[in-house]
Design an enzyme around this catalytic site. Sequence first.
Site, short mmCIF file in Angstrom:
data_model
loop_
_atom_site.label_atom_id
_atom_site.label_comp_id
_atom_site.label_asym_id
_atom_site.label_seq_id
_atom_site.Cartn_x
_atom_site.Cartn_y
_atom_site.Cartn_z
N HIS A 74 -3.22 56.12 79.53
CA HIS A 74 -4.14 56.97 78.78
C HIS A 74 -3.43 58.24 78.29
O HIS A 74 -3.76 58.79 77.24
CB HIS A 74 -5.34 57.35 79.65
CG HIS A 74 -6.44 56.34 79.58
ND1 HIS A 74 -7.29 56.08 80.62
CD2 HIS A 74 -6.83 55.52 78.58
CE1 HIS A 74 -8.15 55.14 80.26
NE2 HIS A 74 -7.89 54.79 79.02
N GLU A 80 2.39 32.84 73.41
CA GLU A 80 2.93 33.87 74.31
C GLU A 80 3.98 33.33 75.26
O GLU A 80 4.63 34.10 75.96
CB GLU A 80 1.78 34.47 75.14
CG GLU A 80 0.72 35.14 74.30
CD GLU A 80 -0.55 35.40 75.08
OE1 GLU A 80 -0.77 36.55 75.47
OE2 GLU A 80 -1.32 34.44 75.32
N CYS A 113 0.30 39.66 66.65
CA CYS A 113 -0.53 40.79 67.11
C CYS A 113 0.18 41.59 68.20
O CYS A 113 -0.41 42.47 68.82
CB CYS A 113 -1.90 40.31 67.59
SG CYS A 113 -1.82 39.20 69.01
N ASP A 118 4.30 39.46 75.46
CA ASP A 118 4.38 38.42 76.49
C ASP A 118 5.44 37.38 76.15
O ASP A 118 6.15 36.89 77.03
CB ASP A 118 3.01 37.73 76.69
CG ASP A 118 2.23 38.36 77.83
OD1 ASP A 118 2.85 38.81 78.81
OD2 ASP A 118 0.99 38.41 77.76
#
Length: 523
Positions: free
Chosen positions: A154, A390, A461, A414
Amino acid sequence: SPTFGKKQFKSAIDSAQKELNKLYDEVKVRLGSNQASIFLVHAEFLNDDELLKETEDLISKKHNPAWAWQQTVQSRIDQLKNLDDPILAGRAVDLSDVCQRVLRHMLGIADVSPAASRTPSVLVADDLTPSDTANLDPDLILGFVTAKGGPTSHTAIIARAMGIPAIVAAGDTVLDIANGTNCILDGFNGKLYLNPQPEDIESAEQLHEEIKRQLSADYAERLLPAKTQDEHVIEIFANVNRVADAVKAVEYGAEGVGLMRTEFLFLESGKTPTEDEQYEVYVEMGKALGGRPLTIRTLDIGGDKQVPHLNLPKEDNSFLGIRGIRLCFARPDLFLPQLRAIYRAAKETNIRIMFPMITTLEDVEQVIEITEKVRAEVGAPKIELGIMVEVPSAAILADQFAKLVDFFSIGTNDLTQYTLAMDRVHPQLAKQADALNPAVLRMVEMTVRAATQEGKWVAVCGGAASDIKGASILVGLGVKELSITVPTIPTIKSHLRKASLKDLQALAQSALNCRTAAEVRAL
């Protein structure tokens, strides 16, 4: 007495709640509700019945309330720190932030800003909490470097929203830098230059002004398509977690959402969302996109993600265990309501589905059978179904998968991790786990070639698509859609508009023949 201790504890919790609500309101005004929502998540920790009960039980045993709270929270923090998932491991800092806030109220200690200096500076710290970061004054803190942390914490998210250049996970040696050292912080490349010469400083200042002008020019043209000099159009989509992200994505020029991470619906609410609750979110997000495509990835949670309300068994090697589609198969109580919610929403909005962690043809056959059954029950139209690529097996067998699905979406983070057998958040290996490694690029090329033969298309993505170098090579390899982080949309579009597909194809072929990731980047 325990009764007095419990009263003291409750009072501290109430004060912390009020403080977080105030912080939420302040950050919302400055940075928007998406960044401010982090402090609503913090407030949720203070409503965690298990956390409160464990603390009160220790107070009942005549322990000091501050000690009881710290012990209870610390055991939770230690659990989170050990998780394989970088997003959830990053939440340890969030919980630590909340812990300190409550302790300050119990002990009557004033909140101290991490940056007492009144001189515009680069802040160096072991780590920063989200509260620390949100309270930084961008006029005084020009950038920061932390020894710990990660790009998905965060703290990093808030820094991006505030436009503060930052380097995270730089290692403990940065803590040895003396106060007052002159430096240049390059947030694009994650480099900190110490004691630069006057000519270096002048050069950096010129570059800084040039970048500001370029970002402003890119933003002005953000709604134009990413059409290359030789008229080839690449679709630029966005990766999102929440409805607010989709609104911002459209504002920044996204032509759709290429990845909606539905696990955030499960992770942040503290409970499993119902079918109706999910349906409402998917419809709302579809409407925010105004008819543009919304690609929903089904639940991608594994044994490494300690989500108490899902009661998942702990695994020793969670990245090789029950995660992604494997969990969906094992938990139809989670998978079927999600599919029903998606198909109900698909009657009203432009939705396509993709399934994570597909490794075998049996996976796809099973998922198509389940999905088709749900679609028929709901009475929804047929929509495009795709799979995430992935793992190497999905790339190697892409010619077979392409016969069964409508599209592929490559998750480069990944795919890099599994191709190179390197944990992408490992402090010593993170730099080597580079998506532009030729081995990873060959997996992408193999996938695109197989898809093209069957008349199917490929999206990316993963993180590589949000990087100018990565985007250039991926387009050159034949990727049709890049789904990227929202703030980078204008920049990637602008970069592709200045290139020609022919040149990018030549670049990609050179990259495939390189020996190392460093050689690829040097191109």
